[in-house]
Design a protein around this motif. Structure first.
Motif, PDB file in Angstrom:
ATOM      1  N   ARG A  72       0.892  -1.371   0.419  1.00 40.97           N
ATOM      2  CA  ARG A  72      -0.164   0.004  -0.567  1.00 40.97           C
ATOM      3  C   ARG A  72       0.657   1.267   0.143  1.00 40.97           C
ATOM      4  N   ILE A  73       0.646   2.018  -1.201  1.00 45.04           N
ATOM      5  CA  ILE A  73       1.341   3.394  -1.486  1.00 45.04           C
ATOM      6  C   ILE A  73       0.610   4.520  -0.763  1.00 45.04           C
ATOM      7  N   PRO A  74       1.023   4.933   0.353  1.00 45.65           N
ATOM      8  CA  PRO A  74       0.489   5.985   1.023  1.00 45.65           C
ATOM      9  C   PRO A  74      -0.302   7.030  -0.339  1.00 45.65           C
ATOM     10  N   THR A  75      -1.598   7.218   0.256  1.00 47.81           N
ATOM     11  CA  THR A  75      -3.039   7.926  -0.393  1.00 47.81           C
ATOM     12  C   THR A  75      -2.136   9.538  -0.785  1.00 47.81           C
ATOM     13  N   LYS A  76      -2.678  10.411  -2.578  1.00 44.72           N
ATOM     14  CA  LYS A  76      -2.171  10.881  -2.235  1.00 44.72           C
ATOM     15  C   LYS A  76      -4.183  11.878  -2.251  1.00 44.72           C
ATOM     16  N   THR A  77      -3.997  12.816  -1.825  1.00 45.01           N
ATOM     17  CA  THR A  77      -4.942  13.983  -1.876  1.00 45.01           C
ATOM     18  C   THR A  77      -4.959  14.980  -2.293  1.00 45.01           C
ATOM     19  N   LEU A  78      -5.939  15.413  -3.342  1.00 44.24           N
ATOM     20  CA  LEU A  78      -6.412  15.898  -3.735  1.00 44.24           C
ATOM     21  C   LEU A  78      -7.202  16.792  -3.742  1.00 44.24           C
ATOM     22  N   ARG A  79      -6.661  18.985  -3.516  1.00 46.58           N
ATOM     23  CA  ARG A  79      -7.826  19.474  -2.943  1.00 46.58           C
ATOM     24  C   ARG A  79      -7.567  20.779  -3.829  1.00 46.58           C
ATOM     25  N   ILE A  80      -9.241  20.771  -3.421  1.00 49.67           N
ATOM     26  CA  ILE A  80      -9.347  21.871  -4.000  1.00 49.67           C
ATOM     27  C   ILE A  80     -10.886  23.599  -3.168  1.00 49.67           C
ATOM     28  N   THR A  81      -9.785  24.108  -2.817  1.00 54.78           N
ATOM     29  CA  THR A  81     -10.927  25.424  -2.399  1.00 54.78           C
ATOM     30  C   THR A  81     -10.794  26.416  -3.509  1.00 54.78           C
ATOM     31  N   THR A  82     -12.954  26.540  -2.827  1.00 55.41           N
ATOM     32  CA  THR A  82     -13.637  27.698  -4.390  1.00 55.41           C
ATOM     33  C   THR A  82     -14.131  28.815  -3.738  1.00 55.41           C
ATOM     34  N   MET A  83     -14.599  29.974  -4.471  1.00 55.00           N
ATOM     35  CA  MET A  83     -15.466  30.066  -3.524  1.00 55.00           C
ATOM     36  C   MET A  83     -16.864  29.511  -4.163  1.00 55.00           C
ATOM     37  N   LYS A  84     -18.207  29.719  -3.373  1.00 58.04           N
ATOM     38  CA  LYS A  84     -18.696  29.543  -3.684  1.00 58.04           C
ATOM     39  C   LYS A  84     -19.525  30.191  -4.687  1.00 58.04           C
TER      40      LYS A  84
END
Length: 136
Positions: A72-84
């Motif tokens: 098991r390779i460490p999980t990549k977490t891709l994050r995007i923050t946008t204005m509502k």
């Protein structure tokens, strides 16, 4: 005393080599050549990924291959923050979205004919498979 023992030995070429060289047998042209196979699986769905890993390992065990994995390779977490708000007016509130990519690596040593047999399984949707073959 180690020093006195070493001074008693004559310095010759036979004493200097600790391990005798081992000659590998030459493979026949008709015999199947084994390869190092690395299968890298990645997906956003853990259940689908684990299911495919389980199928691959069970197929390899049926063929009596030495299997390492799934690692098991460490999980990549891709994050995007946008204005509502689309225009920027009003209260300043944000939406946070994330996508997690899970990865597994399976290694085994096998001839290329057996690899075709092992990898001919139904792979669930959303699971990406990458096969890397290296000569031994």
């Amino acid at each position: 005393d180690l020093y006195s023992f070493c001074t008693l030995l004559p310095l010759t070429h036979q004493n200097m080599s600790a391990i005798n060289p081992v000659k590998k047998p030459v493979a026949d042209a008709g015999a199947s050549v084994s390869h190092k196979i690395r299968i890298t699986l990645s997906s956003r769905k853990v259940a689908a990924l684990e299911g495919v890993c389980k199928k691959l390992v069970s197929r390899a065990n049926e063929e009596n291959l030495k299997v390492k994995g799934p690692v098991r390779i460490p999980t990549k977490t891709l994050r995007i923050t946008t204005m509502k708000s689309p225009c920027g007016e009003g209260t300043i509130t944000f939406d946070r979205f994330e996508m997690r990519v899970h990865k597994r690596v399976i290694d085994f040593i096998a001839p290329s004919e057996v690899v075709k047999k092992i990898t001919s399984i139904n792979i669930e949707a959303g699971v990406d498979v990458e096969v890397t073959v290296a000569d031994m």
